[in-house]
Scaffold this motif. Sequence first.
Motif, PDB file in Angstrom:
ATOM      1  N   UNK A  37      -5.919  -0.975  -4.026  1.00 18.80           N
ATOM      2  CA  UNK A  37      -7.324  -1.073  -3.621  1.00 18.80           C
ATOM      3  C   UNK A  37      -7.561  -0.624  -2.186  1.00 18.80           C
ATOM      4  N   UNK A  38      -6.567  -0.830  -1.335  1.00 17.75           N
ATOM      5  CA  UNK A  38      -6.727  -0.388   0.053  1.00 17.75           C
ATOM      6  C   UNK A  38      -6.416   1.099   0.161  1.00 17.75           C
ATOM      7  N   UNK A  39      -6.087   1.696  -0.963  1.00 15.61           N
ATOM      8  CA  UNK A  39      -5.798   3.135  -1.026  1.00 15.61           C
ATOM      9  C   UNK A  39      -4.665   3.533  -0.090  1.00 15.61           C
ATOM     10  N   UNK A  40      -3.623   2.707  -0.102  1.00 22.58           N
ATOM     11  CA  UNK A  40      -2.468   3.013   0.733  1.00 22.58           C
ATOM     12  C   UNK A  40      -1.547   3.983   0.008  1.00 22.58           C
ATOM     13  N   UNK A  41      -1.301   3.699  -1.268  1.00 23.46           N
ATOM     14  CA  UNK A  41      -0.378   4.539  -2.027  1.00 23.46           C
ATOM     15  C   UNK A  41      -0.607   4.326  -3.508  1.00 23.46           C
ATOM     16  N   UNK A  42      -0.063   5.219  -4.294  1.00 22.54           N
ATOM     17  CA  UNK A  42      -0.127   5.036  -5.737  1.00 22.54           C
ATOM     18  C   UNK A  42       1.091   5.671  -6.382  1.00 22.54           C
ATOM     19  N   UNK A  43       1.317   5.291  -7.632  1.00 20.73           N
ATOM     20  CA  UNK A  43       2.436   5.882  -8.357  1.00 20.73           C
ATOM     21  C   UNK A  43       2.138   7.348  -8.618  1.00 20.73           C
ATOM     22  N   UNK A  44       3.155   8.145  -8.561  1.00 21.81           N
ATOM     23  CA  UNK A  44       2.988   9.548  -8.917  1.00 21.81           C
ATOM     24  C   UNK A  44       3.517   9.722 -10.323  1.00 21.81           C
ATOM     25  N   UNK A  57      -0.870   6.692   4.983  1.00 21.15           N
ATOM     26  CA  UNK A  57      -0.134   7.610   5.854  1.00 21.15           C
ATOM     27  C   UNK A  57      -0.581   7.477   7.300  1.00 21.15           C
ATOM     28  N   UNK A  58      -1.865   7.182   7.498  1.00 18.89           N
ATOM     29  CA  UNK A  58      -2.371   7.007   8.859  1.00 18.89           C
ATOM     30  C   UNK A  58      -1.676   5.814   9.529  1.00 18.89           C
ATOM     31  N   UNK A  59      -1.401   4.793   8.743  1.00 20.77           N
ATOM     32  CA  UNK A  59      -0.678   3.645   9.301  1.00 20.77           C
ATOM     33  C   UNK A  59       0.735   4.069   9.697  1.00 20.77           C
ATOM     34  N   UNK A  60       1.354   4.841   8.826  1.00 19.40           N
ATOM     35  CA  UNK A  60       2.704   5.350   9.119  1.00 19.40           C
ATOM     36  C   UNK A  60       2.684   6.208  10.379  1.00 19.40           C
ATOM     37  N   UNK A 284      20.692   4.133  13.391  1.00 19.46           N
ATOM     38  CA  UNK A 284      19.678   3.083  13.263  1.00 19.46           C
ATOM     39  C   UNK A 284      18.431   3.650  12.622  1.00 19.46           C
ATOM     40  N   UNK A 285      17.751   2.822  11.846  1.00 19.88           N
ATOM     41  CA  UNK A 285      16.596   3.350  11.126  1.00 19.88           C
ATOM     42  C   UNK A 285      15.581   2.308  10.688  1.00 19.88           C
ATOM     43  N   UNK A 286      14.361   2.779  10.595  1.00 14.25           N
ATOM     44  CA  UNK A 286      13.311   2.012   9.914  1.00 14.25           C
ATOM     45  C   UNK A 286      12.553   2.978   9.013  1.00 14.25           C
ATOM     46  N   UNK A 287      11.950   2.426   7.974  1.00 14.38           N
ATOM     47  CA  UNK A 287      11.337   3.291   6.976  1.00 14.38           C
ATOM     48  C   UNK A 287       9.904   2.880   6.663  1.00 14.38           C
ATOM     49  N   UNK A 288       9.319   3.600   5.723  1.00 20.49           N
ATOM     50  CA  UNK A 288       7.962   3.274   5.270  1.00 20.49           C
ATOM     51  C   UNK A 288       7.920   1.885   4.625  1.00 20.49           C
ATOM     52  N   UNK A 289       9.087   1.308   4.441  1.00 21.95           N
ATOM     53  CA  UNK A 289       9.128  -0.063   3.962  1.00 21.95           C
ATOM     54  C   UNK A 289       8.366  -0.997   4.904  1.00 21.95           C
ATOM     55  N   UNK A 290       8.326  -0.594   6.169  1.00 20.30           N
ATOM     56  CA  UNK A 290       7.603  -1.409   7.153  1.00 20.30           C
ATOM     57  C   UNK A 290       6.158  -1.638   6.737  1.00 20.30           C
ATOM     58  N   UNK A 291       5.595  -0.671   6.022  1.00 22.18           N
ATOM     59  CA  UNK A 291       4.217  -0.841   5.567  1.00 22.18           C
ATOM     60  C   UNK A 291       4.151  -1.989   4.563  1.00 22.18           C
ATOM     61  N   UNK A 292       5.173  -2.095   3.743  1.00 22.15           N
ATOM     62  CA  UNK A 292       5.260  -3.220   2.816  1.00 22.15           C
ATOM     63  C   UNK A 292       5.349  -4.538   3.574  1.00 22.15           C
ATOM     64  N   UNK A 293       6.130  -4.532   4.638  1.00 23.88           N
ATOM     65  CA  UNK A 293       6.282  -5.738   5.458  1.00 23.88           C
ATOM     66  C   UNK A 293       4.954  -6.129   6.090  1.00 23.88           C
ATOM     67  N   UNK A 294       4.260  -5.124   6.544  1.00 22.49           N
ATOM     68  CA  UNK A 294       2.962  -5.339   7.181  1.00 22.49           C
ATOM     69  C   UNK A 294       1.994  -6.001   6.196  1.00 22.49           C
ATOM     70  N   UNK A 308      -4.648  -4.746  15.078  1.00 21.06           N
ATOM     71  CA  UNK A 308      -5.399  -3.681  15.754  1.00 21.06           C
ATOM     72  C   UNK A 308      -4.532  -2.535  16.245  1.00 21.06           C
ATOM     73  N   UNK A 309      -3.314  -2.839  16.672  1.00 18.70           N
ATOM     74  CA  UNK A 309      -2.472  -1.769  17.217  1.00 18.70           C
ATOM     75  C   UNK A 309      -2.019  -0.768  16.152  1.00 18.70           C
ATOM     76  N   UNK A 310      -2.121  -1.127  14.901  1.00 19.05           N
ATOM     77  CA  UNK A 310      -1.707  -0.187  13.854  1.00 19.05           C
ATOM     78  C   UNK A 310      -2.860   0.255  12.964  1.00 19.05           C
ATOM     79  N   UNK A 311      -4.024  -0.297  13.191  1.00 19.83           N
ATOM     80  CA  UNK A 311      -5.160   0.032  12.332  1.00 19.83           C
ATOM     81  C   UNK A 311      -5.654   1.450  12.604  1.00 19.83           C
TER      82      UNK A 311
END
Length: 523
Positions: A37-44, A57-60, A284-294, A308-311
């Motif tokens: 619903x927030x239009x972050x991602x969808x299944x392909x 993607x803008x959050x990323x 060392x690494x971080x991934x788009x998984x962070x969006x899930x954490x968020x 606000x810092x990531x919006x």
Amino acid sequence: MAKQQQGPQEKSQDAGKETITPRAKDYAQWYLDVVKQAELAEHSGVRGCMVIRPHGYAIWERMQRELDDRFKATGHVNAYFPLFIPLSYLAKEEQHAAGFAKECAVVTHHRLKTIDGVVQVDPESKLEEPLIVRPTSETVIWAQYKNWIQSYRDLPILINQWANVCRWEMRTRLFLRTTEFLWQEGHTAHATEAEAIEETHRMLGVYADFAENVMAVPVVQGAKSPGERFPGALESLCIEAMMQDGKALQAGTSHYLGQNFAKSSDVKFLNKDGKLEFPYATSWGVSTRLIGALIMTHSDDAGLVLPPKLAPIQIAIVPIYKSDDEKAKVLQEAEAVFNELKGQGLSVKLDAREGMHPGAKYFEWEMKGVPVRIEIGPKDIEKGSLCLVRRYVAEQEGESEQDLRKRKKAFVPRGEALSGMKALLDEMQRQLYERAKAARVRRTRTIDQLADFERFFKDEGGGFAWVHWAGSAEDEDAMAKKYETSVRCIPLASQIPEAARGEGKCIYTGKPSTQRVVMAKSY
RNA sequence: CGGGGCGUAGCUCAGCUUGGUAGAGCGCGUGGUUUGGGACCACGAGGCCGCAGGUUCGAAUCCUGUCGCCCCGACCA
């Protein structure tokens, strides 16, 4: 006919409205709903692979910016290495290869051909040596470092790359685990072990700082148990965050790789004493998984909540009007407000879409997690004020939906509203962190008895359990089978709360233990 | 890789048991009336019913095969 009357198609009251399953009803479904619903991602159409939509993607991109600045500030530079890794490269480091063996996409051919009208793999285009789609890049990068490192003067090498990687997981979840994902991977080479270990800790610190101060996600910094280490690493450090359902999510890792990759890639340097040595490595690494954490840290039943810092949009302006006359005035004011806020360097969206009721816009921006909404109508102009609506406020017990909504809304004199916007956003950023931290505290226990441990995870919803641990990998497996928990991390000394310090006995084996670990269920 | 589910309009699905040539809601387009918490009316566009065979005068529907995706478990950032 009678049948038809018996079971008329009941029209849902919410027909046509996009709805989100409440967290209390089904947390997993809630997560999927928010992402959708927030239009972050969808299944392909491709199994296990997602499409990251513009808002996601803008959050990323904002995450990338914040992280990249921090990498640069700690002396790193960006570079790019190939997507394809020759099988022989990957095979060089034995543990590493074994660790990733079960999840590699393999390229075996390089050409298609139309045979009997069907486009297919040309059997005659078989590659001499298969290529692995990188699950991580240590081996290709070190193959290159071999050419770049001869002397201690060439060290340290501090390189990061932003890339996609592919891990053929059995089970996938949007953002949390997908076959292909985006990440950054830092790969450094150092002349001494001490320096490499320092680097490993430094980058963990960068991740922790980013998680807490930018994502507003509190984390525990620690080390992985041997069984959970990165394949090929001597030590894996991590940051662990607690999601709203009490489960742990590994949000970032930093590995001390010792000389393993230098040795397997035959990289040597001449030290000051004129002796050949293998350099010491980190990654060392971080991934788009962070969006899930968020999402799983802050969001609520109304949808996404963003710090606000990531919006991508910090403020949405919704004009309200009836007549054309009003419309002109309101839009003029809305544009003026838009420009003033934009001039402050804030990210603002003026939502002047026509034919859409203001209410519909409120719902949309709430769903998408925009921190502040400004409603501007004729009355506001008349009063010289702005209607500010926050996406979230500190919780109060037993509050009704109506009261909560009221409390989020404030009518503020125009000048004050504009000059105070940055402070308001900062305050909201802080509040989010405090709220997340309080939630973690509520679900954190120091536990010494197995019976208490069992009750915590089976009856009390679970969370982080600080327990003494001196068990083996087998003991850990046994615990996992019984309680679905695992050692999430062995916290760094600085991370251990007062109440959890000191020695004790292992909760499972009863053996003497020097410190507590964090046990939890995990994603 | 096991277990389950689903492929019909952009989305969610009905129709399939008992074959007769395609439906609803939402969304979309146009026009009008609306607009301080998810607007309404009218008209309209939109589908090789996942794909391939078979049975049949006739298949979304029955049979066979095949492909894909999702969910649940074993592996993982």
